[in-house]
Scaffold this active site. Structure first.
Site: not given
Length: 490
Positions: A90, A92, A113, A125, A176, A252, A262
């Site tokens: 997911g 994070g 992000k 974190d 983004r 993912d 990513d």
């Protein structure tokens, strides 16, 4: 008092797929400030340059303020990481503020992000550091200019917030945008949990929103899978042609729309090394440069399994069987242009293979070597125009012998040298985002000087153009720049 910035939100995903997200509030950074923006994406979102200073732009993209109509949320998905299935992943460290209708009419999911913890942070974190934000910001700008499908960066917000990685770094948020952040892992999550209603709703939404042309087909799900196969094959063909290594091709991290998504330990090739590993955390070389085409198919197989409620085994195999021919056809089509050939003949595969083998054996720079093929003239048998090209090779005689074959092949085509060189210059980039260039911009930015980010951004927006005042940015990387330690935290 600054004016609130306004957007036209149309949050269809959270309306139609309430089960794939969780509401979450960002955790704002300490002393946030603007680091960089993309002019192209500002314009696409209808944001004027003056808006950066006359509105609450920084507060919005620092996660302090939710604009009217927005909805902060994080999405859940699963995926295969380095070949092993992880049941829940997911967003994070990414928090979406909603889908905005852009000036083009396209809906863009706008995501912060590094905005703090989410329900899917998995002991993390939820933060991003300035270093990683700069890399992704510049990479997505560079990829878009190279015509490689990608998510797009909007801005970087810096801060004085300490974040702990291998060392203490300053936290940042990179905003983004993407038409969708739906991934292979979204389908895997609901399929492997046996949630057929949710999986059906997810597929129906994707068909309606992203693959409407498939709805008129006899089997829409088969057509959608085939479309994803095609988009993925064409994306990875472009990666290979331009010498881009993603580094973490987990399912993912695979977009159903065939977008590069990513950015982490990515890298463009310096010396041509087919087995180049850009991610120092990839100890087995699973995601090495030359493995990317096969991993793309592996990932599509993992996605295709989730279509088994709608398609037979034979139908799934038929869709997947299209991957290799589409990849090869697109790769050859692009390589044909890089070589400046009018047509592609059977022996051209041998010619290209010999060139790539030559580059690998002599550790020649991939981008520079292809770009300088524009120095080849059919009648220049003495290689007077090729001295810059030859200078990059230790064994020049081997190159000279290959150039003889290349000239003979060019002579078979009905094209002038100048016409051919124009085509080559449109398909062989002169400027790419080399890791050492990004690192130099990062070092300056960590000292509070963001000018090199802007300079690189300007250069990379025109990767195929001659830029006389930027020649130093087109040179092969120095030795120290070829061996930077880039890991997943990058």
């Amino acid at each position: 008092m600054s004016e609130p910035i306004a957007f036209n939100f149309d949050n269809r995903l959270i309306k139609h797929l309430p089960f794939i997200y969780r509401p979450v509030s960002p955790t704002p950074l300490v002393n946030s400030h603007l680091v960089a923006t993309s002019d192209a994406m500002l314009a696409e979102l209808g944001i004027a340059k003056d808006d950066l200073h006359q509105t609450n732009f920084v507060d919005v993209f620092a996660g302090k303020v939710l604009p009217k109509g927005g909805y902060f949320h994080a999405q859940v998905y699963s995926g295969h990481q380095f070949g092993q299935y992880v049941p829940q992943l997911g967003d994070g460290r990414a928090i979406s503020l909603g889908e905005i209708v852009a000036q083009s009419g396209q809906r863009l999911d706008v995501q912060l992000k590094g905005a703090g913890e989410t329900p899917f942070s998995r002991m993390g974190d939820g933060r991003a550091v300035l270093r990683s934000c700069i890399r992704e910001f510049l990479a997505s700008e560079a990829m878009a200019a190279l015509d490689i499908p990608t998510t797009r960066a909007l801005c970087i917000i810096g801060s004085e917030h300490d974040v702990y990685r291998e060392r203490v770094e300053k936290g940042a948020i990179m905003t983004r945008t993407s038409p969708s952040y739906l991934r292979f892992g979204h389908f895997e999550y609901w399929f492997h949990r046996g949630k057929k209603d949710e999986l059906n709703q997810l597929a129906d939404f994707c068909l309606a929103e992203y693959f409407p042309e498939c709805l008129t087909e006899e089997n829409p799900h088969k057509a959608m899978l085939a479309a994803i196969v095609q988009a993925t094959a064409m994306l990875i063909a472009k990666w290979q042609v331009h010498g881009f290594a993603h580094g973490v091709m987990n399912t993912d991290n695979m977009s159903i729309l065939g977008l590069t998504i990513d950015y982490g330990p990515f890298g463009f090739l310096d010396d041509y090394q087919p087995s180049f590993i850009c991610n120092h955390s990839d100890h087995t070389g699973r995601y090495a440069f030359d493995q990317q085409p096969s991993i793309g198919l592996w990932n599509l197989n993992a996605l295709a399994i989730t279509f088994s409620d709608w398609l037979s085994t034979e139908e799934i195999r038929a869709a997947l069987s299209q991957y290799e021919p589409i990849f090869v056809q697109h790769y050859i089509s692009l390589m044909q242009r890089k070589l400046g050939l009018v047509t592609w003949q059977d022996e051209d595969q041998v010619l290209l293979g010999e060139w790539l083998t030559l580059l690998a054996k002599q550790k020649a720079d991939y981008t520079v070597s292809f770009r300088q093929l524009n120095q080849v003239f059919i009648d220049d048998s003495d290689n007077q125009h090729c001295q810059d090209l030859l200078a990059h090779f230790s064994d020049k005689q081997v190159v000279v012998e290959w150039l003889k074959k290349y000239r003979q092949r060019l002579a078979d085509d009905d094209m002038t040298d100048n016409a051919r060189q124009q085509i080559q210059n449109q398909h062989n980039a002169k400027f790419i985002l080399r890791n050492y260039l990004a690192q130099q911009a990062i070092r300056q930015a960590e000292q509070g000087d963001y000018s090199e980010i802007e300079r690189l951004q300007d250069i990379l927006q025109s990767p195929f153009e001659e830029q006389a005042d930027a020649e130093q940015y087109a040179q092969p990387a120095p030795e120290w720049g070829k061996h930077l330690d880039i890991s997943c935290s990058s």
